[in-house]
Motif scaffolding. Structure first.
Motif, PDB file in Angstrom:
ATOM      1  N   ARG A  73       0.831  -1.188   0.000  1.00 37.74           N
ATOM      2  CA  ARG A  73       0.000   0.000   0.000  1.00 37.74           C
ATOM      3  C   ARG A  73       0.872   1.247   0.000  1.00 37.74           C
TER       4      ARG A  73
ATOM      5  N   SER B 169       1.051   4.640   1.213  1.00 41.48           N
ATOM      6  CA  SER B 169       0.343   5.416   2.234  1.00 41.48           C
ATOM      7  C   SER B 169       0.465   6.903   1.982  1.00 41.48           C
TER       8      SER B 169
ATOM      9  N   ASP C   2      -5.661   7.860   1.429  1.00 39.03           N
ATOM     10  CA  ASP C   2      -4.800   6.679   1.298  1.00 39.03           C
ATOM     11  C   ASP C   2      -5.026   6.078  -0.080  1.00 39.03           C
TER      12      ASP C   2
ATOM     13  N   ARG D  29     -10.173   6.798   9.471  1.00 40.86           N
ATOM     14  CA  ARG D  29      -9.425   5.587   9.146  1.00 40.86           C
ATOM     15  C   ARG D  29     -10.366   4.433   8.828  1.00 40.86           C
ATOM     16  N   LYS D  30     -11.443   4.307   9.593  1.00 40.36           N
ATOM     17  CA  LYS D  30     -12.408   3.235   9.348  1.00 40.36           C
ATOM     18  C   LYS D  30     -13.069   3.412   7.990  1.00 40.36           C
TER      19      LYS D  30
ATOM     20  N   ASP E   8     -10.389   2.572   5.311  1.00 41.66           N
ATOM     21  CA  ASP E   8     -10.038   1.152   5.303  1.00 41.66           C
ATOM     22  C   ASP E   8     -11.144   0.308   4.682  1.00 41.66           C
TER      23      ASP E   8
ATOM     24  N   VAL F 234     -10.119  -2.117   1.618  1.00 37.62           N
ATOM     25  CA  VAL F 234     -10.264  -3.570   1.737  1.00 37.62           C
ATOM     26  C   VAL F 234     -11.103  -4.110   0.593  1.00 37.62           C
TER      27      VAL F 234
END
Length: 374
Positions: free
Chosen positions: A3, A5, A154, A206-207, A210, A214
């Motif tokens: 990844r 970042s 990200d 972040r959640k 992510d 994912v």
């Protein structure tokens, strides 16, 4: 998959300023302000929210202005006499900014061109309709809830090590109550922002990111390598996910926030939409239209929404709106917002019209529905 970042977040000093303080207070959250709120530095603060008040020409206006991503400004403004929120967005640097307003007429740009300074002052000229007016706005947070803004991003490479690889990129930004807001009101607003019990803006962003990443990695792992050799096909793997939380209206005790989500996951176009949350802070309650209007309002508002639609999209009375919409009539939904002067109902793409029509937001002044207000 390796990844790349690009995670960026507001400095720790801003995080410290945004944590709700412990305990309760006898004052409401909108009245509790520190001295920095009144003189918010609109140049050197990386991301911010402020409410500006002043005049455009001889008319008083209020602007909810946010810098939610690098060099990008977003928000809403309204004439104080009407209260109708008008979407704005723009960019700029070193205090010189150009902020456009939403318009369905691409040949008639309407925009604020001017200067932001370190004292919470925004001034310059508004242009549109073949004319221009001076505007002069100052930060005014009286009886408004103060917020900080957090931003993060990200990305991930579909083919690690290949410089031409498609990318999945996710960005997220959110408002967050500042430390001067009482703990109980801050917790209530945070819950409406996140839809969860998360009490940390960094964890919330972040959640959100992510979850997108994912999904991208999971589906990308099954990508056909031959498909990726074709530039046109490979381009459909440049996925994008964007989420933002913004302030629409902020006058104690009513707070309205907008949650915007955009996803491109291949295909002809992305999917997006905005949902609104109207809060009564004095009661710590999320309002629904049935809390505000008397029974029977849905049927009564149908002709008023059609009237607003015709006016906004310039459709003559002798034309049928069915030629433009996917529905025979526009009925009130629960995606609504209140201002001090009226109510707006908003419909995401495909809800009442084709994708090309975009999100349709229709405003009804209280003067037209005063008999229906509880």
């Amino acid at each position: 998959m390796k990844r790349v970042s690009l995670f960026l977040i507001l400095a720790l000093i801003c995080w410290a300023a945004c944590k709700p303080k412990d305990g309760n207070s006898t004052n409401n959250g909108a009245q509790e302000q520190d001295s920095a709120i009144a003189t918010l530095d609109l140049i050197n603060t990386p991301y911010f929210y402020t409410r500006l008040k002043g005049t455009m020409g001889d008319k008083p206006i209020t602007m909810q202005l946010m810098k939610t991503t690098p060099s990008v400004y977003r928000g809403f403004y309204s004439y104080d006499t009407s209260g109708q929120p008008i979407t704005i967005w723009g960019n700029g640097d070193a205090g010189i900014v150009k902020i456009y307003e939403e318009s369905i007429d691409p040949e008639n740009e309407r925009f604020f061109g001017g200067t932001l300074d370190t004292t919470g002052h925004f001034y310059g000229h508004w242009h549109g309709n073949g004319t221009s007016f001076k505007f002069d706005l100052h930060t005014d947070m009286k009886d408004a809830l103060p917020f900080a803004v957090f931003y993060a991003t990200d990305s991930a490479s579909l083919m690690p090590g290949n410089p031409k690889s498609p990318l999945g990129m996710s960005t997220a930004s959110t408002i967050w109550p500042k430390s001067v807001v009482t703990a109980d009101i801050a917790a209530f607003v945070e819950q409406q922002i996140t839809g969860t019990s998360i009490q940390d803006p960094q964890k919330f962003l972040r959640k959100t990111i992510d979850s997108f990443m994912v999904n991208y990695k999971s589906i990308a792992s099954s990508a056909d390598s031959s498909e990726l050799n074709d530039p046109a096909s490979a381009a459909t793997w440049n996925w994008t996910g964007e989420t933002e939380v913004r302030v629409v209206y902020n006058q104690w005790p009513i707070l309205v926030i907008e949650k915007v989500k955009y996803d491109y996951t291949g295909g002809a176009h992305g999917n997006w939409g905005a949902t609104y949350v109207t809060m009564d802070l004095s009661k710590k309650k999320v309002l629904q239209p049935s809390d505000v209007f008397k029974p029977g309002y849905k049927e009564a508002f149908v002709p008023l929404l059609e009237k607003a639609f015709r006016a906004k999209y310039r459709i003559d009375n002798d034309e049928s709106i069915r030629e433009t919409l996917l529905t025979p009539a526009i009925t009130p939904n629960d995606n609504f917002m209140l201002t001090g002067k009226g109510v707006a109902f908003s419909y995401v793409p495909y809800e009442i019209g084709p994708y090309a029509l975009g999100q349709v937001t229709l405003y009804i002044p209280f003067s037209e529905i005063k008999n229906w207000v509880k």
